[in-house]
Scaffold this active site. Structure first.
Site, PDB file in Angstrom:
ATOM      1  N   ASN A 158       0.800  -1.237   0.000  1.00 38.98           N
ATOM      2  CA  ASN A 158       0.000   0.000   0.000  1.00 38.98           C
ATOM      3  C   ASN A 158       0.831   1.284   0.000  1.00 38.98           C
ATOM      4  OD1 ASN A 158       0.742  -0.293   2.674  1.00 38.98           O
ATOM      5  ND2 ASN A 158      -1.290   0.147   3.507  1.00 38.98           N
ATOM      6  N   LYS A 181      13.407  -6.093   0.104  1.00 36.59           N
ATOM      7  CA  LYS A 181      12.548  -7.058  -0.610  1.00 36.59           C
ATOM      8  C   LYS A 181      11.206  -6.377  -0.818  1.00 36.59           C
ATOM      9  CE  LYS A 181      10.259 -10.770  -1.964  1.00 36.59           C
ATOM     10  NZ  LYS A 181       9.016 -10.024  -2.336  1.00 36.59           N
ATOM     11  N   GLY A 234       3.251  -5.064   7.029  1.00 33.32           N
ATOM     12  CA  GLY A 234       2.387  -5.913   6.211  1.00 33.32           C
ATOM     13  C   GLY A 234       1.340  -6.597   7.044  1.00 33.32           C
ATOM     14  N   ASP A 236      -0.363 -10.552   8.528  1.00 32.32           N
ATOM     15  CA  ASP A 236       0.044 -11.466   9.588  1.00 32.32           C
ATOM     16  C   ASP A 236       1.265 -12.325   9.263  1.00 32.32           C
ATOM     17  OD1 ASP A 236      -1.895 -12.301   7.920  1.00 32.32           O
ATOM     18  OD2 ASP A 236      -3.075 -13.430   9.369  1.00 32.32           O
ATOM     19  N   GLY A 238       3.933 -11.155   9.274  1.00 32.75           N
ATOM     20  CA  GLY A 238       4.842 -10.575  10.259  1.00 32.75           C
ATOM     21  C   GLY A 238       4.914 -11.408  11.525  1.00 32.75           C
ATOM     22  N   GLU A 253       5.082  -3.690  11.774  1.00 37.66           N
ATOM     23  CA  GLU A 253       3.790  -3.023  11.793  1.00 37.66           C
ATOM     24  C   GLU A 253       2.844  -3.869  10.977  1.00 37.66           C
ATOM     25  OE1 GLU A 253       0.785  -0.306  10.105  1.00 37.66           O
ATOM     26  OE2 GLU A 253       2.756   0.505   9.577  1.00 37.66           O
ATOM     27  N   ARG A 286      -5.419   0.898   4.079  1.00 38.05           N
ATOM     28  CA  ARG A 286      -4.390   1.435   4.969  1.00 38.05           C
ATOM     29  C   ARG A 286      -4.548   0.752   6.321  1.00 38.05           C
ATOM     30  NH1 ARG A 286      -6.501   6.248   6.107  1.00 38.05           N
ATOM     31  NH2 ARG A 286      -4.626   6.990   7.168  1.00 38.05           N
ATOM     32  N   CYS A 287      -3.401   0.419   6.931  1.00 35.65           N
ATOM     33  CA  CYS A 287      -3.523  -0.247   8.245  1.00 35.65           C
ATOM     34  C   CYS A 287      -4.162   0.694   9.241  1.00 35.65           C
ATOM     35  CB  CYS A 287      -2.198  -0.765   8.777  1.00 35.65           C
ATOM     36  SG  CYS A 287      -0.772  -0.375   7.844  1.00 35.65           S
TER      37      CYS A 287
END
Ligand code: G3P
Length: 478
Positions: A158, A181, A234, A236, A238, A253, A286-287
């Site tokens: 995003n 990456k 990004g 999950d 993460g 995040e 957007r998160c």
């Protein structure tokens, strides 16, 4: 033959020996827009070695020189805003104007980071021994912040440019090297951004950008022994990364389900404007988007009417036309959103608009009378669909907010500052905004999530500090 974008390593653009490519699908046309190299694990190994070697020299480069190069990169990035923004439009269907804003904001972020870096890294600490029991004043300790080594940066689709430089710039100013990456959607925008750093003249091997399939090089990168720090934004994945990564600092995040709590005394026009901006900008991808509205029953009808009127004014269409609502990033994302909408329909939510979808384009949708048994009350659509839950007490709102597995941001609308402070304190999120929609910026503000929303804090200052460790020199007098 057809054009395939090269990856970047050792200061050069390279073709992968894998012979494989990854296609980037334009979310609007749903056709292949670009192709990038699918780097192999061997290539990743080489890049890690290069980054390690380059970092040693870079750490010895004076801080003011590192800052100078970052300022140069920032200026070049801004000069190239048009072609980079065009890639954002094609790869992630971000509206044209917002795409330009993302690049400009990124240039500003890089400059600010260079300035902040020379200040905070230009200072250390001096300690004396006789404050601790049993010691004479014979030992002196000089502490300063030293780099970690190789930083692996993984930005999301995003904000492929902005959330890449928010990792790259702090890493570099602190004396680290970078392996980037990029996300598949957004990879070409990232490569263009990297080209700006290339033009600025950073040393070879200091900044590297490997493209490829997450399934092939994802775990290989995040579990690589050559990586000294991971900064990830990004979903999950993460959580999976943090379980597999080694004993290295992590900055994560992840998602959010930011609640917007609306009290009876709130300025409803202000709330409606913020719900539109917070819930529907970049089509809700957007998160920090407003992802659930928790409104007091007594003002709910009136608020829903106001939001409905504003939703009707949102333009829907291609990002090239700078429409407010553009196609979501992928077909699987659109299907996921549709699943949440269907679930809400079956369970009796009130549809303020008719559900409409063409390809990846989903029309903005406000769902009223959503109840806690509906998936949309808890899950992140990452699309232009916003649930409204009616509450009968402030406690009910706080409870819903805190029952979420996420804890990124939240917001509270009321004219009573004392109530606002108490509610902010009770909400278990990284940030609570009073009378405005959640957002990450300005980019030097601390930005963090708790629970499944992440670990560590970002924002320029915190990111620089996070990408350093403390080094001591001790002096002892006889
Ligand atoms: O979704 C990414 C997150 O960092 C949000 O940023 O600037 O849209 O609040 P922003």
């Amino acid at each position: 033959g057809e054009h395939v974008y090269k990856y970047y390593a050792d200061g050069e653009w390279k073709k992968s020996t894998s012979g494989k490519t990854v296609a980037i699908i334009n979310p609007t046309t749903r056709k292949t827009q670009y192709k990038v190299q699918a780097c192999s694990q061997e290539e990743v190994n080489k890049v890690m070695d290069l980054a390690k070697t380059a970092q040693k020299l870079w750490a010895k480069t004076p801080l003011w020189k590192r800052a100078e190069l970052l300022h140069k990169a920032a200026a070049i990035l801004k000069e190239h805003k048009a072609p980079i923004a065009e890639c954002l439009v094609k790869e992630i269907a971000k509206p044209a104007k917002d795409s330009v804003t993302e690049v400009v904001r990124s240039g500003d972020l890089v400059s600010y980071t260079a300035e902040e870096g020379v200040r905070i890294l230009g200072e250390g600490k001096f300690l004396v021994s006789d404050s601790f029991p049993g010691n004479e004043r014979t030992k002196y300790c000089l502490t300063s912040k030293i780099p970690l080594g190789v930083v692996l940066a993984i930005p999301p689709f995003n904000y492929p440019v902005n959330l890449a430089v928010s990792k790259i710039a702090p890493a570099l100013i602190a004396g680290n090297s970078i392996v980037l990456k990029p996300p598949t959607q957004g990879a070409v925008s990232c490569l263009h951004m990297v080209h700006c750093f290339h033009l600025a003249g950073f040393p070879k091997g200091l900044i590297n950008c490997v493209t490829g399939k997450g399934s092939e090089i994802g775990d290989f990168l995040t579990m690589h022994p050559g990586v000294n720090c991971i900064s990830f934004t990004g979903g999950d994945t993460g959580i999976a990364i943090s379980k597999k990564a080694g004993m290295i600092p992590l900055q994560m995040e992840l998602g959010g389900k930011d609640a917007c709590i609306v009290l009876e005394d709130a300025d409803l026009d202000l709330v409606a404007a913020n719900i539109i901006k917070g819930g529907f900008s970049y089509s809700g991808q957007r998160c920090t988007a407003v992802k659930v509205v928790l409104v007091m029953e007594s003002v709910a009808d009136s608020l829903v009417e106001k939001v409905k009127a504003k939703v009707a004014k949102l333009t829907v269409g291609p990002p090239e036309d700078d429409c407010d609502i553009t196609p979501v990033v992928s077909e699987s994302s659109a299907n996921y959103i549709e699943g949440l909408v269907k679930d809400a329909k079956e369970k009796g939510a009130t549809f303020c608009q008719e559900y409409k979808r063409e390809g990846n384009l989903i029309w903005p949708l406000l769902l009223d009378n959503v109840r806690p048994d509906m998936r949309i009350a808890w899950e992140e659509p990452f699309g232009p669909v916003l649930p409204v839950l009616r509450i009968n007490s402030v406690e009910e709102g706080i409870h819903h907010c805190n029952a979420s597995n996420f804890g990124l941001q939240g917001c509270i609308f009321t004219k009573d500052i004392n109530k606002a402070m108490l509610i902010s304190d009770a909400m278990e999120t990284g940030t609570v905004q009073i009378n405005s929609a959640p957002a990450r910026g300005p980019d030097h503000f601390p930005f963090q999530g708790i629970k499944d929303s992440g670990i560590g804090s970002q924002g320029i200052t915190n990111s620089i500090n996070m990408m350093t460790k403390i080094g001591n020199i001790l002096l002892e007098t006889p």
